[in-house]
Design a protein around this motif. Sequence first.
Motif, PDB file in Angstrom:
ATOM      1  N   THR A  92       0.840  -1.203   0.000  1.00  0.00           N
ATOM      2  CA  THR A  92       0.000   0.000   0.000  1.00  0.00           C
ATOM      3  C   THR A  92       0.869   1.245   0.000  1.00  0.00           C
ATOM      4  O   THR A  92       1.758   1.393   0.849  1.00  0.00           O
ATOM      5  CB  THR A  92      -0.927   0.024   1.228  1.00  0.00           C
ATOM      6  OG1 THR A  92      -1.720  -1.170   1.245  1.00  0.00           O
ATOM      7  CG2 THR A  92      -1.849   1.236   1.184  1.00  0.00           C
ATOM      8  N   ALA A  93       0.620   2.139  -0.939  1.00  0.00           N
ATOM      9  CA  ALA A  93       1.412   3.375  -1.042  1.00  0.00           C
ATOM     10  C   ALA A  93       1.349   4.179   0.254  1.00  0.00           C
ATOM     11  O   ALA A  93       0.348   4.164   0.973  1.00  0.00           O
ATOM     12  CB  ALA A  93       0.916   4.213  -2.216  1.00  0.00           C
ATOM     13  N   GLY A  94       2.439   4.887   0.543  1.00  0.00           N
ATOM     14  CA  GLY A  94       2.489   5.678   1.768  1.00  0.00           C
ATOM     15  C   GLY A  94       3.622   6.692   1.724  1.00  0.00           C
ATOM     16  O   GLY A  94       4.225   6.938   0.674  1.00  0.00           O
ATOM     17  N   VAL A  95       3.913   7.268   2.875  1.00  0.00           N
ATOM     18  CA  VAL A  95       4.920   8.316   2.978  1.00  0.00           C
ATOM     19  C   VAL A  95       5.883   7.986   4.102  1.00  0.00           C
ATOM     20  O   VAL A  95       5.466   7.628   5.209  1.00  0.00           O
ATOM     21  CB  VAL A  95       4.266   9.693   3.250  1.00  0.00           C
ATOM     22  CG1 VAL A  95       5.317  10.741   3.557  1.00  0.00           C
ATOM     23  CG2 VAL A  95       3.420  10.115   2.056  1.00  0.00           C
ATOM     24  N   VAL A  96       7.178   8.100   3.818  1.00  0.00           N
ATOM     25  CA  VAL A  96       8.214   7.988   4.844  1.00  0.00           C
ATOM     26  C   VAL A  96       8.488   9.398   5.354  1.00  0.00           C
ATOM     27  O   VAL A  96       8.851  10.289   4.576  1.00  0.00           O
ATOM     28  CB  VAL A  96       9.511   7.367   4.280  1.00  0.00           C
ATOM     29  CG1 VAL A  96      10.570   7.288   5.378  1.00  0.00           C
ATOM     30  CG2 VAL A  96       9.221   5.985   3.705  1.00  0.00           C
ATOM     31  N   LYS A  97       8.304   9.636   6.642  1.00  0.00           N
ATOM     32  CA  LYS A  97       8.561  10.947   7.233  1.00  0.00           C
ATOM     33  C   LYS A  97       9.956  10.968   7.841  1.00  0.00           C
ATOM     34  O   LYS A  97      10.284  10.121   8.672  1.00  0.00           O
ATOM     35  CB  LYS A  97       7.502  11.283   8.278  1.00  0.00           C
ATOM     36  CG  LYS A  97       6.111  11.456   7.671  1.00  0.00           C
ATOM     37  CD  LYS A  97       5.097  11.927   8.688  1.00  0.00           C
ATOM     38  CE  LYS A  97       3.743  12.161   8.031  1.00  0.00           C
ATOM     39  NZ  LYS A  97       2.731  12.648   9.003  1.00  0.00           N
ATOM     40  N   ILE A  98      10.768  11.923   7.382  1.00  0.00           N
ATOM     41  CA  ILE A  98      12.193  11.964   7.726  1.00  0.00           C
ATOM     42  C   ILE A  98      12.508  13.281   8.438  1.00  0.00           C
ATOM     43  O   ILE A  98      12.616  14.331   7.786  1.00  0.00           O
ATOM     44  CB  ILE A  98      13.059  11.837   6.463  1.00  0.00           C
ATOM     45  CG1 ILE A  98      12.667  10.592   5.658  1.00  0.00           C
ATOM     46  CG2 ILE A  98      14.538  11.814   6.817  1.00  0.00           C
ATOM     47  CD1 ILE A  98      13.287  10.539   4.273  1.00  0.00           C
ATOM     48  N   PRO A  99      12.657  13.296   9.773  1.00  0.00           N
ATOM     49  CA  PRO A  99      13.077  14.515  10.468  1.00  0.00           C
ATOM     50  C   PRO A  99      14.554  14.809  10.174  1.00  0.00           C
ATOM     51  O   PRO A  99      15.421  13.960  10.397  1.00  0.00           O
ATOM     52  CB  PRO A  99      12.870  14.180  11.958  1.00  0.00           C
ATOM     53  CG  PRO A  99      11.958  12.990  11.969  1.00  0.00           C
ATOM     54  CD  PRO A  99      12.305  12.227  10.726  1.00  0.00           C
ATOM     55  N   VAL A 100      14.828  15.995   9.643  1.00  0.00           N
ATOM     56  CA  VAL A 100      16.188  16.408   9.306  1.00  0.00           C
ATOM     57  C   VAL A 100      16.593  17.525  10.258  1.00  0.00           C
ATOM     58  O   VAL A 100      15.894  18.537  10.370  1.00  0.00           O
ATOM     59  CB  VAL A 100      16.292  16.891   7.847  1.00  0.00           C
ATOM     60  CG1 VAL A 100      17.730  17.293   7.526  1.00  0.00           C
ATOM     61  CG2 VAL A 100      15.820  15.799   6.893  1.00  0.00           C
ATOM     62  N   HIS A 101      17.727  17.349  10.940  1.00  0.00           N
ATOM     63  CA  HIS A 101      18.214  18.336  11.900  1.00  0.00           C
ATOM     64  C   HIS A 101      19.339  19.159  11.270  1.00  0.00           C
ATOM     65  O   HIS A 101      20.280  18.603  10.705  1.00  0.00           O
ATOM     66  CB  HIS A 101      18.737  17.650  13.159  1.00  0.00           C
ATOM     67  CG  HIS A 101      17.746  16.719  13.798  1.00  0.00           C
ATOM     68  ND1 HIS A 101      16.668  17.176  14.526  1.00  0.00           N
ATOM     69  CD2 HIS A 101      17.655  15.369  13.791  1.00  0.00           C
ATOM     70  CE1 HIS A 101      15.963  16.139  14.965  1.00  0.00           C
ATOM     71  NE2 HIS A 101      16.542  15.031  14.520  1.00  0.00           N
ATOM     72  N   CYS A 102      19.211  20.478  11.372  1.00  0.00           N
ATOM     73  CA  CYS A 102      20.252  21.391  10.880  1.00  0.00           C
ATOM     74  C   CYS A 102      20.421  22.475  11.937  1.00  0.00           C
ATOM     75  O   CYS A 102      19.583  23.374  12.042  1.00  0.00           O
ATOM     76  CB  CYS A 102      19.856  21.988   9.530  1.00  0.00           C
ATOM     77  SG  CYS A 102      21.120  23.075   8.817  1.00  0.00           S
ATOM     78  N   GLY A 103      21.493  22.371  12.725  1.00  0.00           N
ATOM     79  CA  GLY A 103      21.659  23.290  13.845  1.00  0.00           C
ATOM     80  C   GLY A 103      20.533  23.088  14.829  1.00  0.00           C
ATOM     81  O   GLY A 103      20.243  21.960  15.249  1.00  0.00           O
ATOM     82  N   GLU A 104      19.832  24.168  15.195  1.00  0.00           N
ATOM     83  CA  GLU A 104      18.720  24.084  16.135  1.00  0.00           C
ATOM     84  C   GLU A 104      17.379  23.899  15.420  1.00  0.00           C
ATOM     85  O   GLU A 104      16.334  23.854  16.063  1.00  0.00           O
ATOM     86  CB  GLU A 104      18.673  25.350  16.993  1.00  0.00           C
ATOM     87  CG  GLU A 104      19.911  25.544  17.862  1.00  0.00           C
ATOM     88  CD  GLU A 104      19.830  26.789  18.716  1.00  0.00           C
ATOM     89  OE1 GLU A 104      18.854  27.546  18.539  1.00  0.00           O
ATOM     90  OE2 GLU A 104      20.711  26.995  19.553  1.00  0.00           O
ATOM     91  N   VAL A 105      17.415  23.783  14.094  1.00  0.00           N
ATOM     92  CA  VAL A 105      16.185  23.664  13.310  1.00  0.00           C
ATOM     93  C   VAL A 105      15.957  22.208  12.902  1.00  0.00           C
ATOM     94  O   VAL A 105      16.888  21.512  12.500  1.00  0.00           O
ATOM     95  CB  VAL A 105      16.260  24.552  12.048  1.00  0.00           C
ATOM     96  CG1 VAL A 105      15.037  24.350  11.166  1.00  0.00           C
ATOM     97  CG2 VAL A 105      16.394  26.003  12.447  1.00  0.00           C
ATOM     98  N   THR A 106      14.712  21.752  13.009  1.00  0.00           N
ATOM     99  CA  THR A 106      14.333  20.422  12.543  1.00  0.00           C
ATOM    100  C   THR A 106      13.195  20.564  11.537  1.00  0.00           C
ATOM    101  O   THR A 106      12.160  21.170  11.843  1.00  0.00           O
ATOM    102  CB  THR A 106      13.889  19.524  13.707  1.00  0.00           C
ATOM    103  OG1 THR A 106      14.972  19.365  14.626  1.00  0.00           O
ATOM    104  CG2 THR A 106      13.470  18.151  13.188  1.00  0.00           C
TER     105      THR A 106
END
Length: 341
Positions: A92-106
């Motif tokens: 079943t199609a779906g979405v992979v959610k990827i939290p990316v951290h750059c300094g203090e920003v996500t």
Amino acid sequence: MAEKATGQVTIVDITDGVSIMLTSESYTFPGTTTGAVAGSCTTQVVAIVGTDPATATVTASECTCPAGITVSVNANSGSPVITVSAAASFRTAGVVKIPVHCGEVTITKEFSVAVALRGTDGTSVTVSSTSVTYQQGDSGTAAPTGSWAASVPATTPGKYLWTKTVVSYSDGKSTTSYSVSRNPVNGSDGASVTVTSTAVTYQVSGSGTATPTGTWATSIPATSAGQYLWTRTVVTYSDGKSTTSYSVSRNGSNGAAGADALTLAITSSNGLIFKNSDISTVLTAHVYKAGTEVTGAALTALGSIKWYKDGGTTAVATGATLTISAGDVDSKASYVAKLEG
């Protein structure tokens, strides 16, 4: 303890915007009649702060995946490569959610996954090609209509970089997805903006709310009882622009005809507004009695100076100076110095 004089300043931290991109934002796995053919694909994270490349990190355990999908991460000089793997159970199609951290920003990016199930006639639909192209646009919501290029073009500050991914299948069909990031306006040449100068001047006024319109002086003037001492800080940047901030303190009526009136003014060794650099400054509280600065034993006899942050009632420091570092301010912080005794 009685409050004899007070002053306040606000420290502001202005930083460049963070843009996070994935080199590919979707993939369709070939399938059988019941699920995916086990396999994997990759995408790479690209981080930009302002117009400069930046270091990003991704932790596999923080990613959220549809059933039958797993991810692994290979750090690559600050641009992590993410491997997305499908098991035979994925259908079943779906979405992979990827939290990316750059300094203090996500920033959480999304990677779309699907499976091309084999039809009942035994024909298997497979991915025949994937095309990734780029184009600069004026809008962050409407895809540009010009020519798409195979390489990433230079992006003018204030414009948007669009990435188009077209996946073609063996049955002649295709899917198209887009991602977009904005190049922040950081100067006429697109370079990172830095502070070139800071000017601190002073003026006496009868109002504590309306900015005075007279002449600003580079040295602190004598302030009569009941008047307000305004401090103006002008920070000039390398792009020719500037920001102006004000702080104000009142000379309280603590003696006959103002003879013993006390007032407190705060100065900053490195200005009050910081951009594209870590905050580093020393705040100094100056106490004046009848217009003359009081120091040493005479100041000690009047009381002690205590510092308060963001309206707090518990002092964060005691003494005439307070050192502010990068970790002390998140976007903006107000500091109040009080002479108590």
